[in-house]
Structure formats: C-alpha cells, structure tokens
Design a protein around this motif. Structure first.
Motif, PDB file in Angstrom:
ATOM      1  N   LEU A 197       0.852  -1.190   0.000  1.00  9.27           N
ATOM      2  CA  LEU A 197       0.000   0.000   0.000  1.00  9.27           C
ATOM      3  C   LEU A 197       0.891   1.244   0.000  1.00  9.27           C
ATOM      4  CD1 LEU A 197      -2.007  -2.181   1.026  1.00  9.27           C
ATOM      5  CD2 LEU A 197      -2.969  -0.434   2.502  1.00  9.27           C
ATOM      6  N   ALA A 198       0.692   2.111  -0.993  1.00  6.01           N
ATOM      7  CA  ALA A 198       1.470   3.342  -1.034  1.00  6.01           C
ATOM      8  C   ALA A 198       0.530   4.529  -0.917  1.00  6.01           C
ATOM      9  CB  ALA A 198       2.247   3.422  -2.342  1.00  6.01           C
ATOM     10  N   THR A 199       0.863   5.457  -0.004  1.00  4.40           N
ATOM     11  CA  THR A 199      -0.004   6.616   0.224  1.00  4.40           C
ATOM     12  C   THR A 199       0.606   7.862  -0.430  1.00  4.40           C
ATOM     13  OG1 THR A 199      -0.529   5.609   2.334  1.00  4.40           O
ATOM     14  CG2 THR A 199      -1.241   7.882   2.017  1.00  4.40           C
ATOM     15  N   PHE A 200      -0.236   8.632  -1.111  1.00  2.00           N
ATOM     16  CA  PHE A 200       0.214   9.856  -1.772  1.00  2.00           C
ATOM     17  C   PHE A 200      -0.630  11.027  -1.294  1.00  2.00           C
ATOM     18  CE2 PHE A 200       1.026   6.312  -4.556  1.00  2.00           C
ATOM     19  CZ  PHE A 200       2.315   6.522  -4.985  1.00  2.00           C
ATOM     20  N   GLU A 201      -0.103  12.234  -1.517  1.00  2.00           N
ATOM     21  CA  GLU A 201      -0.846  13.415  -1.076  1.00  2.00           C
ATOM     22  C   GLU A 201      -1.291  14.298  -2.226  1.00  2.00           C
ATOM     23  OE1 GLU A 201       0.496  15.109   2.710  1.00  2.00           O
ATOM     24  OE2 GLU A 201      -0.671  13.337   3.187  1.00  2.00           O
ATOM     25  N   HIS A 202      -0.934  13.933  -3.438  1.00  2.00           N
ATOM     26  CA  HIS A 202      -1.385  14.727  -4.581  1.00  2.00           C
ATOM     27  C   HIS A 202      -1.760  13.800  -5.725  1.00  2.00           C
ATOM     28  CE1 HIS A 202      -1.570  17.833  -7.687  1.00  2.00           C
ATOM     29  NE2 HIS A 202      -1.717  18.683  -6.699  1.00  2.00           N
ATOM     30  N   GLU A 203      -2.816  14.191  -6.453  1.00  2.00           N
ATOM     31  CA  GLU A 203      -3.302  13.312  -7.522  1.00  2.00           C
ATOM     32  C   GLU A 203      -2.274  13.089  -8.613  1.00  2.00           C
ATOM     33  OE1 GLU A 203      -6.618  16.246  -8.974  1.00  2.00           O
ATOM     34  OE2 GLU A 203      -5.805  15.270 -10.749  1.00  2.00           O
ATOM     35  N   ASP A 204      -1.431  14.101  -8.890  1.00  2.00           N
ATOM     36  CA  ASP A 204      -0.427  13.949  -9.934  1.00  2.00           C
ATOM     37  C   ASP A 204       0.564  12.837  -9.591  1.00  2.00           C
ATOM     38  OD1 ASP A 204      -1.664  15.973 -11.196  1.00  2.00           O
ATOM     39  OD2 ASP A 204      -0.137  17.497 -10.814  1.00  2.00           O
ATOM     40  N   ASP A 205       0.938  12.758  -8.287  1.00  2.00           N
ATOM     41  CA  ASP A 205       1.857  11.715  -7.854  1.00  2.00           C
ATOM     42  C   ASP A 205       1.235  10.341  -8.037  1.00  2.00           C
ATOM     43  OD1 ASP A 205       3.652  13.652  -7.096  1.00  2.00           O
ATOM     44  OD2 ASP A 205       2.842  13.782  -5.064  1.00  2.00           O
ATOM     45  N   LEU A 206      -0.020  10.226  -7.632  1.00  2.00           N
ATOM     46  CA  LEU A 206      -0.721   8.951  -7.766  1.00  2.00           C
ATOM     47  C   LEU A 206      -0.787   8.533  -9.230  1.00  2.00           C
ATOM     48  CD1 LEU A 206      -2.649   6.737  -6.473  1.00  2.00           C
ATOM     49  CD2 LEU A 206      -4.485   8.203  -7.275  1.00  2.00           C
ATOM     50  N   LEU A 207      -1.140   9.481 -10.082  1.00  2.00           N
ATOM     51  CA  LEU A 207      -1.275   9.169 -11.508  1.00  2.00           C
ATOM     52  C   LEU A 207       0.053   8.721 -12.100  1.00  2.00           C
ATOM     53  CD1 LEU A 207      -3.599  11.901 -13.006  1.00  2.00           C
ATOM     54  CD2 LEU A 207      -3.859   9.449 -13.236  1.00  2.00           C
ATOM     55  N   ALA A 208       1.122   9.480 -11.782  1.00  2.00           N
ATOM     56  CA  ALA A 208       2.435   9.158 -12.338  1.00  2.00           C
ATOM     57  C   ALA A 208       2.909   7.811 -11.802  1.00  2.00           C
ATOM     58  CB  ALA A 208       3.421  10.254 -11.976  1.00  2.00           C
ATOM     59  N   ALA A 209       2.706   7.571 -10.501  1.00  2.00           N
ATOM     60  CA  ALA A 209       3.139   6.313  -9.898  1.00  2.00           C
ATOM     61  C   ALA A 209       2.371   5.144 -10.504  1.00  2.00           C
ATOM     62  CB  ALA A 209       2.931   6.368  -8.388  1.00  2.00           C
ATOM     63  N   THR A 210       1.067   5.324 -10.686  1.00  2.00           N
ATOM     64  CA  THR A 210       0.250   4.250 -11.249  1.00  2.00           C
ATOM     65  C   THR A 210       0.744   3.884 -12.647  1.00  2.00           C
ATOM     66  OG1 THR A 210      -1.599   5.185 -10.044  1.00  2.00           O
ATOM     67  CG2 THR A 210      -2.127   3.537 -11.689  1.00  2.00           C
ATOM     68  N   THR A 211       1.015   4.926 -13.446  1.00  2.00           N
ATOM     69  CA  THR A 211       1.501   4.676 -14.803  1.00  2.00           C
ATOM     70  C   THR A 211       2.830   3.922 -14.763  1.00  2.00           C
ATOM     71  OG1 THR A 211       0.517   6.803 -15.329  1.00  2.00           O
ATOM     72  CG2 THR A 211       1.898   5.818 -17.019  1.00  2.00           C
ATOM     73  N   ALA A 212       3.742   4.368 -13.879  1.00  2.00           N
ATOM     74  CA  ALA A 212       5.070   3.755 -13.803  1.00  2.00           C
ATOM     75  C   ALA A 212       4.982   2.312 -13.324  1.00  2.00           C
ATOM     76  CB  ALA A 212       5.953   4.577 -12.869  1.00  2.00           C
ATOM     77  N   VAL A 213       4.165   2.079 -12.301  1.00  2.00           N
ATOM     78  CA  VAL A 213       4.019   0.737 -11.726  1.00  2.00           C
ATOM     79  C   VAL A 213       3.450  -0.211 -12.769  1.00  2.00           C
ATOM     80  CG1 VAL A 213       2.614  -0.575 -10.083  1.00  2.00           C
ATOM     81  CG2 VAL A 213       3.875   1.418  -9.313  1.00  2.00           C
ATOM     82  N   ARG A 214       2.501   0.284 -13.526  1.00  2.19           N
ATOM     83  CA  ARG A 214       1.881  -0.571 -14.533  1.00  2.19           C
ATOM     84  C   ARG A 214       2.879  -0.870 -15.662  1.00  2.19           C
ATOM     85  NH1 ARG A 214      -2.112   0.371 -18.550  1.00  2.19           N
ATOM     86  NH2 ARG A 214      -3.025  -1.644 -19.109  1.00  2.19           N
TER      87      ARG A 214
END
Lengths: 463, 178
Positions: free
Chosen positions: B7-24
């Motif tokens: 589980l990874a917690t983020f504080e901004h939507e841009d971080d979540l989006l970028a991380a999701t793209t990278a992880v995928r």
C-alpha cells in the motif's frame, strides 16, 4: 502529468486551499450550532409555510370556490404558481447536467445547491395541480392502474397526463441525481464525524463507499449517463408544460413557439433563483472562496442570454399575432399590452427584458448587490410572465358578453406565500444537513496546487 | 490463498497518476486505488476497461420506451377504446411524450441500481476505509504480488520517487485489504 486546467484561467477555488481545507470549509457550516441569521431566516420561512398549510387546509376542506376564479378565467394563481415553480427547477438541472456535458468546471461550486433547489421547486410545483384537483385524496386516479371501473384507463392523449409523467419523472430523476452526487460526500462526513447519530446516518446513506478507483470509474460512467438522460428530460418537462397551453385553441396559447419559449423562460427564472440563493448562501456560510465573483459573473452571463431569448420570444409572439391575420389573436395581444392587465404585462417586460440588459456591463456583473437585485426582479418578472400568459389570454375571450375580471383571493395569495415558505424551509434545512457544495466534485475540478514544496517527478525522470 | 500487498499513500493526484503509470509499465499488478474524488485519467493509468453500465442504461431505456408504447396502445385501443376528440384510437404521436419519460425513468434508475449492484453499495454495508484520510485528502495505491519478482524494496524505492509519503506491506487474507 499535465495540468488539466489551463494556468491562464482564473482558479475555481481561491484562497490557496489544500484538499483538507476544502473538506473543512464545506463541512464547517453543518458542524456548529446554527447562526442567529439562520434562525431568523428559518423563523420567517416556516411561518410562511404554516400560513400556506392553513390556507391549503381551508381550501381543500371548503372547496376551490374559495379562489377568485370564474367561468371565464378558469386558471389563475394556482397554475401560474405551478408553472413558475417548475421553471425554477430547470436551472438546477441545467447546471448539474447540461453544463456537465459541456465540461464547464465552474458548475461544481453551485451544482449541489442548484440540484437541491430543483428538488424543492418541483415539490412546490407538484402541490399546485394536486390542490387544483379539488379532491387531492383521489390523486392516484392519475396513474394508470387496474381498477374496478372498467378498467377505465387514463387518457394518454392529453398533455395534462403527459405532465403527470413528466413532473414525476423529473422529480424522481432529480432526486436520484442529487443523491448519487451526495454519496461520496456522505462518506467524507462519515469518516470525519464523531461516533453518534450523525455518523450512523451518514454511514447508512453512504452505502459503504470506500473510494475505490474501480467504483469511481463506474460512478463517473453512471453520472455521465444521468446527465445525458437529465438533459433531454429537462427540455421535455417544460415543453410538455407549454403543451398544456399550446394544444388548447385559446388565442394567446395556441402557438408553436411555446415549447422553446417556455424552456428558455424556465432556465432564465431558475438561474435568477440560483443567483438569489447562492449570493446569500456564500455570505452566510462563508463560502466566498468557492462561489467566487467569477462564478456569479458566469451565471449572470447565462441569465442575460436567456433573458434575450425570452425577449425575442415576446417580440415573436406579437409579430405572429399581427402576421396571422387572425382578429382574435391580434386582439389578445393588443389587450395584453394595453388592456386592464397591462400593468402586469409591462412589469414582466421591464423585469425580464429591459433590466437584465444591464448585465452586458462587466461592472454590473461583478457588483454583487446589483446582481442580487436584478435576480430578484427577474424572479418577479418571470412570475408575472406566467400570470400574463394565463390570465390575459382567458379574461377576454371570444364573446364580449362573457368577459370577466380576475382578482385573486387572500387564500390564493396565502398559498403562494406558503409555497415560498416550503421552498425556503427545505433549502435552509438542506444547508444544515448536507454539504452545500459538492466536495468531491470541487476537489476533482479545482486541481489544487501541491503544498510543502514537493515537486512532481515526470515519467521520463523516473524511468 | 494468501497474497502480499503493498500500500502506497500519496498526497497529490499527480503523484498517484504518475506512480500508477510507472508501476503498470513495470508489469506489476495494480489491485486498486483509493481516492477522495474521481481522479481523471486514473482509469486509463490503471488499465480499467470501459464500463458496461452504458449497456444497462440502453437496455433499460429501450425497455421503458417500448413497454410504455405498448401499454399506451393496449389501454387506448384494445382494453377500452375511447374516442378522444375524434383522434384515432392508436395515435402514435400522442404516445411519444409518456414513452420518452418512461425511457428516462427506467434508464436512470436501471443504471443507478446496476452501479449499486456491481460496486456492492448497499445501506448498512460496513465501509472498509483503508486509510482514515482516504475520503478527505489522501490517495492510496494498492499493488499486488503476482510472481516471485515482487521485490518490495525495489518497488518502495520507485514509489518514493513519486513522493509516496508512506508505504506498507500487508498480507492479503481472503481478498480483503486492511
């Protein structure tokens, strides 16, 4: 990730807020005790509601003879109020559905309260035909259900029955749209409130919402579907209301311009009511950073454009009457402008067409007290529009021997006051129990800047 | 079957989006993400399929319209035909408005109830809030172990690059995320 809103556009939320601030600011008015101003407003509106309840009780117990109607003027205050309130509702759906389809992000600041307004306005509207039936306890006869009288079915060829279906569908779909929009916000309230009844109720109503992206993905799809359904619905509702008149062979009613004319008028009056409510609510509930002068300006521009369409419709009606060569049609319009009820006609023209022209000036649109006054005047003007259409078309009909005058009785006026009481009482309660601004939608649309100096990592850097 | 989850917690939507793209892009399995609002573009970043709820709406709407048209026809020209102003018993144009309203009503309610059904939203359900601030201002990405290559430290380092404020490893028992 690229910015989704151009940095050139003015921010939707001012005051350098974080996501947490948005939640706090919007839920704050629900948490504390109501202010003195709220109590004062509630006292006035619930008194008006009580007056209305007494008046409705009396007229149902005694009969519709308590109204000022006569054999010539068979529709008066009651139907005027019905059309007025249905119209008020339309701006809510315009803001929540039509502007959603057009991707107008500024709508997020006002859509929740505009939808609530729709709901309460349609409730008020629905009351009037019910009262008009004279025997409202038999209202279920309007529904086609198997009965012991034949079965005798309802008349599906009558616009009045179309109205039954249009208004009830509109009420139900608006309620669902509003509730679906509330679910994520109710979850926010659930997770932020102390254990107690407030938490329990919001837990039940939020249906176990956990913020899963898979749910959000489906939720967005359904929200788009509802917007797509509500958009033609809202146009159909006032079109059908206008057909109540347009399918009759009464001069002044029997015109093909009625559907677009009524829809434009409905949105016009509704925007005026949204502006009236939001200008008060943003001050009282300290939501100035969310409902900014920019929002007010955009709504003023919409109101101005609708006002111009309505003005064009007034002109077209006169032109068509002159061009038709029909002496009865020509007489009705001459009588409207210069007959005994000309004061109502000119009130309507000045409030709906002349005064809103001031909104062409940016200075006027950004002077909020002035916008408030114009919005109130448009409300008055739009009420008179319906009064003029209904009463002036009826009171001097084909035979001069049956001409009559119409004066509303105190009971009718009390019922109108009561409907305003119902509307404002509901709205004030709504402001206390539900977030007046769609929290999740504002957060999604505003794209707030990050805090604490952390910088975004671009994909290339990370790779 | 027990699975490891990150589980990874983020504080901004841009971080979540970028991380999701990278992880995928790394070929890792994204179990779900939890966000306080609908983050635009997250469905694409997670590789979610387009929802089929539009079909539910379409079928319900068509059912409403055709059902009501049939009912209007049946009541007005079969069950008890009544002459209304000399109009034909089966007058299609006057049947359209009510059929339209029925289509909207059924389409709207059908898609909302279908949403509640597939997303298992019902009154009285205990909400499974993965982080208390998930309905306020935090974003959580849940990555699942799919093979032996699930190297927690490597993924954690990747997520830190995207400003993950917290990462936590969990054992998933019975498909529930705690």
């Amino acid at each position: 990730m690229s910015e989704q809103t151009s940095p050139l556009r003015p921010p939707l939320v001012t005051g350098d807020k974080t996501l947490g601030d948005v939640t706090r600011d919007i839920t704050a008015p629900m948490a504390g005790k109501p202010t003195g101003l709220w109590w004062a407003a509630f006292a006035i509106s619930s008194t008006a509601l009580l007056i209305g309840v007494a008046a409705v009780w009396y007229q149902i117990a005694t009969g519709i003879g308590t109204w000022g109607l006569n054999r010539t003027v068979g529709w008066g205050f009651d139907i005027t109020n019905f059309v007025f309130w249905v119209g008020i509702g339309h701006a809510g759906t315009l803001i929540s559905a039509v502007l959603f389809l057009f991707r107008q992000k500024w709508r997020t600041a006002v859509n929740r309260s505009a939808e609530a307004m729709t709901l309460f306005a349609v409730m008020c509207a629905g009351l009037f035909p019910l009262i008009h039936m004279g025997r409202p306890w038999l209202c279920y006869w309007m529904m086609p259900y198997p009965n012991t009288r034949g079965s005798l079915w309802v008349n599906f060829k009558s616009p009045l029955l179309w109205d039954v279906f249009a208004i009830s569908t509109y009420l139900l779909i608006s309620a669902v749209f509003w509730y679906v929009g509330l679910i994520p916000d109710l979850a926010t309230i659930r997770d932020r409130s102390e254990p107690g009844w407030k938490r329990r109720i919001s837990a039940i109503l939020s249906l176990g919402w956990d913020g899963s992206a898979r749910t959000w993905h489906r939720y967005e799809t359904v929200y788009l579907l509802l917007a797509g359904l509500a958009t033609p619905l809202v146009f159909s509702v006032h079109t059908i209301v206008s057909m109540d008149f347009a399918t009759a062979v009464i001069p002044g009613w029997h015109t093909t311009i009625f559907p677009p004319y009524f829809v434009a008028g409905a949105i016009f009056s509704g925007l005026a009511m949204v502006l009236t409510l939001m200008l008060i609510a943003r001050k009282v509930m300290h939501l100035e950073d969310y409902v900014t002068p920019k929002h007010i300006e955009r709504m003023s521009q919409l109101m101005l454009s609708m006002g111009c369409i309505v003005g064009l419709a007034y002109g077209t009606e006169f032109f068509m009457a002159a061009y038709s060569g029909n002496p009865y049609e020509q007489f009705v319009f001459k009588n409207r402008a210069f007959g005994p009820l000309s004061w109502a006609y000119w009130t309507m023209v000045s409030c709906n067409v002349l005064i809103p022209q001031l909104l062409w000036f940016k200075k006027v649109r950004t002077t909020l007290p002035l916008v408030f006054v114009i919005a109130i005047l448009v409300n008055v003007g739009m009420w008179f529009e319906r009064f003029v259409i209904i009463v002036t078309s009826l009171h001097r009909d084909f035979l001069p021997s049956s001409w009559a005058h119409y004066i509303p009785t105190s009971i009718e006026i009390a019922t109108l006051i009561g409907s305003f009481g119902l509307f404002f009482t509901c709205f004030l309660l709504f402001c206390r129990v539900a977030p007046a601004i769609a929290i999740a939608e504002v957060k999604g649309a505003a794209h707030l800047p990050r805090r604490g100096g952390a910088t975004a990592v671009s994909e290339e850097q990370a790779a | 079957m027990s699975n490891r989850l990150l589980l990874a917690t983020f504080e901004h939507e841009d971080d979540l989006l970028a991380a999701t793209t990278a992880v995928r892009k790394k070929g890792l399995h994204i179990v779900d993400a939890f966000t306080p609002y609908a983050v635009h573009g997250l469905d694409r970043a997670m590789g979610l399929r387009q929802s089929r709820l539009t079909w539910v709406c379409f079928i319900c709407g068509i059912t409403g319209a055709l059902g009501m048209l049939w009912f209007e026809h049946w009541t007005a020209s079969v069950s008890w035909p009544i002459d209304v102003g000399g109009k034909p018993w089966n007058s299609l144009p006057s049947d359209v408005p009510v059929a339209f309203e029925a289509a909207v009503l059924l389409g709207g309610f059908g898609s909302v109830f279908a949403l509640f059904g597939v997303s298992r939203l019902y009154p009285g359900k205990r909400a499974h809030v993965i982080r208390p601030r998930i309905t306020d201002d935090q974003f959580v990405l849940v990555i699942g172990e799919t093979d032996a290559a699930f190297e927690v430290s490597v993924i954690e380092r990747l997520l830190r690059d995207y400003n993950a404020v917290e990462t936590e490893e969990q054992i998933d028992e019975g498909g529930r995320i705690r």
